[in-house]
Structures are given as structure tokens and as C-alpha cells.
Motif scaffolding. Structure first.
Motif, mmCIF file in Angstrom:
data_model
loop_
_atom_site.group_PDB
_atom_site.id
_atom_site.type_symbol
_atom_site.label_atom_id
_atom_site.label_comp_id
_atom_site.label_asym_id
_atom_site.label_seq_id
_atom_site.Cartn_x
_atom_site.Cartn_y
_atom_site.Cartn_z
ATOM 1 N N ILE A 1 0.847 -1.202 0.000
ATOM 2 C CA ILE A 1 0.000 0.000 0.000
ATOM 3 C C ILE A 1 0.880 1.249 0.000
ATOM 4 O O ILE A 1 0.633 2.194 -0.751
ATOM 5 C CB ILE A 1 -0.950 0.007 1.215
ATOM 6 N N GLU A 2 1.892 1.253 0.840
ATOM 7 C CA GLU A 2 2.776 2.420 0.908
ATOM 8 C C GLU A 2 3.535 2.623 -0.408
ATOM 9 O O GLU A 2 3.757 3.756 -0.834
ATOM 10 C CB GLU A 2 3.722 2.293 2.089
ATOM 11 N N ALA A 3 3.900 1.523 -1.073
ATOM 12 C CA ALA A 3 4.572 1.633 -2.375
ATOM 13 C C ALA A 3 3.635 2.241 -3.406
ATOM 14 O O ALA A 3 4.031 3.118 -4.184
ATOM 15 C CB ALA A 3 5.062 0.258 -2.836
ATOM 16 N N VAL A 4 2.386 1.807 -3.409
ATOM 17 C CA VAL A 4 1.392 2.359 -4.341
ATOM 18 C C VAL A 4 1.198 3.844 -4.068
ATOM 19 O O VAL A 4 1.114 4.662 -4.989
ATOM 20 C CB VAL A 4 0.053 1.587 -4.241
ATOM 21 N N MET A 5 1.149 4.210 -2.791
ATOM 22 C CA MET A 5 0.946 5.617 -2.421
ATOM 23 C C MET A 5 2.107 6.490 -2.877
ATOM 24 O O MET A 5 1.912 7.653 -3.228
ATOM 25 C CB MET A 5 0.759 5.749 -0.905
ATOM 26 N N SER A 6 3.318 5.951 -2.895
ATOM 27 C CA SER A 6 4.474 6.760 -3.244
ATOM 28 C C SER A 6 4.769 6.780 -4.750
ATOM 29 O O SER A 6 5.563 7.590 -5.201
ATOM 30 C CB SER A 6 5.702 6.269 -2.486
ATOM 31 N N GLU A 7 4.119 5.890 -5.505
ATOM 32 C CA GLU A 7 4.407 5.776 -6.933
ATOM 33 C C GLU A 7 4.024 7.005 -7.733
ATOM 34 O O GLU A 7 4.772 7.480 -8.554
ATOM 35 C CB GLU A 7 3.711 4.550 -7.525
ATOM 36 N N SER A 8 2.833 7.460 -7.534
ATOM 37 C CA SER A 8 2.376 8.603 -8.328
ATOM 38 C C SER A 8 1.348 9.381 -7.527
ATOM 39 O O SER A 8 0.668 8.822 -6.660
ATOM 40 C CB SER A 8 1.768 8.117 -9.643
ATOM 41 N N LEU B 1 -7.952 7.302 1.246
ATOM 42 C CA LEU B 1 -8.383 5.905 1.264
ATOM 43 C C LEU B 1 -7.185 4.976 1.479
ATOM 44 O O LEU B 1 -7.215 4.088 2.339
ATOM 45 C CB LEU B 1 -9.108 5.551 -0.035
ATOM 46 N N PHE B 2 -6.126 5.191 0.714
ATOM 47 C CA PHE B 2 -4.922 4.366 0.869
ATOM 48 C C PHE B 2 -4.293 4.567 2.243
ATOM 49 O O PHE B 2 -3.824 3.606 2.870
ATOM 50 C CB PHE B 2 -3.909 4.669 -0.243
ATOM 51 N N ASP B 3 -4.274 5.808 2.717
ATOM 52 C CA ASP B 3 -3.714 6.094 4.038
ATOM 53 C C ASP B 3 -4.525 5.388 5.123
ATOM 54 O O ASP B 3 -3.946 4.810 6.054
ATOM 55 C CB ASP B 3 -3.689 7.611 4.271
ATOM 56 N N LEU B 4 -5.834 5.415 5.013
ATOM 57 C CA LEU B 4 -6.693 4.721 5.970
ATOM 58 C C LEU B 4 -6.387 3.233 5.980
ATOM 59 O O LEU B 4 -6.204 2.634 7.044
ATOM 60 C CB LEU B 4 -8.176 4.949 5.639
ATOM 61 N N ARG B 5 -6.312 2.635 4.813
ATOM 62 C CA ARG B 5 -6.051 1.189 4.736
ATOM 63 C C ARG B 5 -4.680 0.860 5.328
ATOM 64 O O ARG B 5 -4.530 -0.112 6.056
ATOM 65 C CB ARG B 5 -6.171 0.707 3.285
ATOM 66 N N ALA B 6 -3.663 1.684 5.021
ATOM 67 C CA ALA B 6 -2.323 1.440 5.568
ATOM 68 C C ALA B 6 -2.348 1.511 7.089
ATOM 69 O O ALA B 6 -1.728 0.682 7.777
ATOM 70 C CB ALA B 6 -1.328 2.445 5.000
ATOM 71 N N LYS B 7 -3.075 2.481 7.642
ATOM 72 C CA LYS B 7 -3.150 2.618 9.101
ATOM 73 C C LYS B 7 -3.958 1.471 9.726
ATOM 74 O O LYS B 7 -3.630 1.005 10.827
ATOM 75 C CB LYS B 7 -3.727 3.975 9.462
ATOM 76 N N GLN B 8 -5.001 1.010 9.029
ATOM 77 C CA GLN B 8 -5.763 -0.132 9.538
ATOM 78 C C GLN B 8 -4.881 -1.379 9.603
ATOM 79 O O GLN B 8 -4.878 -2.102 10.601
ATOM 80 C CB GLN B 8 -6.988 -0.397 8.658
ATOM 81 N N VAL B 9 -4.139 -1.619 8.538
ATOM 82 C CA VAL B 9 -3.255 -2.785 8.507
ATOM 83 C C VAL B 9 -2.187 -2.656 9.590
ATOM 84 O O VAL B 9 -1.877 -3.629 10.288
ATOM 85 C CB VAL B 9 -2.628 -2.966 7.103
ATOM 86 N N ALA B 10 -1.632 -1.453 9.763
ATOM 87 C CA ALA B 10 -0.617 -1.241 10.802
ATOM 88 C C ALA B 10 -1.201 -1.501 12.194
ATOM 89 O O ALA B 10 -0.548 -2.126 13.040
ATOM 90 C CB ALA B 10 -0.054 0.172 10.709
ATOM 91 N N GLY B 11 -2.406 -1.033 12.432
ATOM 92 C CA GLY B 11 -3.055 -1.266 13.724
ATOM 93 C C GLY B 11 -3.338 -2.742 13.954
ATOM 94 O O GLY B 11 -3.098 -3.263 15.061
#
Length: 176
Positions: free
Chosen positions: A131-138, A147-157
Motif C-alpha cells: 500500500i505504501e509503495a502504491v501511495m508513493s508511486e504517483s 483511502l490508501f492512508d486509511l487502509r495502511a493505518k488499519q493494517v498497521a493497527g
């Protein structure tokens, strides 16, 4: 995979033999309707379907017309363990599957449960990195970035909580 299927197999297994009302009462005491969306009708349907699939043995109780007692058989035991192991090992975006697995965690030896949870943790860490790679790509529109930030934080939690559970189990806590 169905949380209802896993839960019903697990409860029949725990009780050794049970009829629909008893399975429903046990799951109600766990408040499974709240976190798994179970209804009594779905429990009875699952019992009949599991028997039809050859995973439960069904016995009519002649003293109680209409009552059927169910017991898990070898094929049902294998399916229960397969479902439980998969639900613990594979992160699923449907929380009711993991919730069901947690409710049935004592069915596995603690060492196996820890190993499966570690597999889950690795998968979550891989997902977060993806997810973080996708967020940093473009650059993305703000709402998609959120949306991506939310999912990354959910997975981290989820990963942090899973690390804690693994630690508690490794320090000797027994699955409840």
C-alpha cells in the motif's frame, strides 16, 4: 469462506453433540450476532447444509419430534481445522472471519496458533508495504490518498494488535 460455517462447526465440535437451539444459545452467549451477523435461521440452515455436505452426522431424536442432534465427524473435523487455520493465517477484509477464528482459538495447540498468527503478521506487513509503495508511486487525488492512508493505518493497527497477541501467547497466556 463463511464465518457461520466455521462457528457452527466449532460449536458442535466443542459441545460434542448439539441440536440447533443449543448451538444458537451458545453462539448467542458469545454475542456472535453482533460481530458475525448470525441469526438463528442461518444457524439452522448451516446445520442442515453441513450435514448434507457430510461434515456433521445428524440423528433424529424420536422422543422429541422435529429435533435433530448433530455431531462432527472426521470430515467435519478436517474442514473445521482447515477453516480455522486459514482464518488465522490469511488476513481477510471481512473481520467476522478472524473474529470467528479468535473465538475458536483454543481448538488449536498454542504453538500452532502462534505460528499461524506469525504468518498472518507477515502477510499484513507485506500488505502495508504494498500500500505504501502504491501511495508513493504517483500522485493521486486527495480522496484516494486518504483511502490508501486509511487502509495502511488499519493494517498497521491490526499488525500491532497481532504482535501483542503473539507476545501474550508466547509469554504463557492461554487462549480464553
Amino acid at each position: 469462506m463463511s464465518a457461520t460455517r466455521l462457528l457452527v462447526l466449532g460449536v458442535v465440535r466443542r459441545l460434542s453433540q448439539a441440536h440447533g437451539y443449543l448451538v444458537g444459545a451458545e453462539l448467542e452467549s458469545w454475542e456472535a450476532g453482533q460481530w458475525a451477523g448470525l441469526r438463528s435461521g442461518s444457524i439452522y440452515h448451516a446445520l442442515r447444509q453441513l450435514a448434507k455436505d457430510g461434515l456433521l452426522d445428524a440423528t433424529e431424536v424420536h422422543e422429541w419430534p422435529g429435533r435433530v442432534d448433530y455431531a462432527i465427524n472426521d470430515k467435519g473435523e478436517a474442514e473445521f481445522l482447515r477453516l480455522l487455520r486459514t482464518a488465522l493465517r490469511v488476513p481477510d477484509r471481512r473481520p467476522e472471519m478472524f473474529d470467528a477464528a479468535l473465538a475458536l482459538l483454543p481448538a488449536l495447540p498454542k504453538e500452532e496458533a502462534v505460528a499461524l498468527l506469525k504468518e498472518r503478521l507477515r502477510a499484513m506487513e507485506d500488505e502495508r508495504a504494498r500500500i505504501e509503495a502504491v501511495m508513493s508511486e504517483s500522485p493521486r487525488p486527495g480522496h484516494l490518498t486518504e483511502l490508501f492512508d486509511l487502509r495502511a493505518k488499519q493494517v498497521a493497527g491490526d499488525a500491532a494488535w497481532t504482535r501483542g497477541l503473539i507476545g501474550r501467547l508466547e509469554r504463557g497466556a492461554e487462549p480464553a
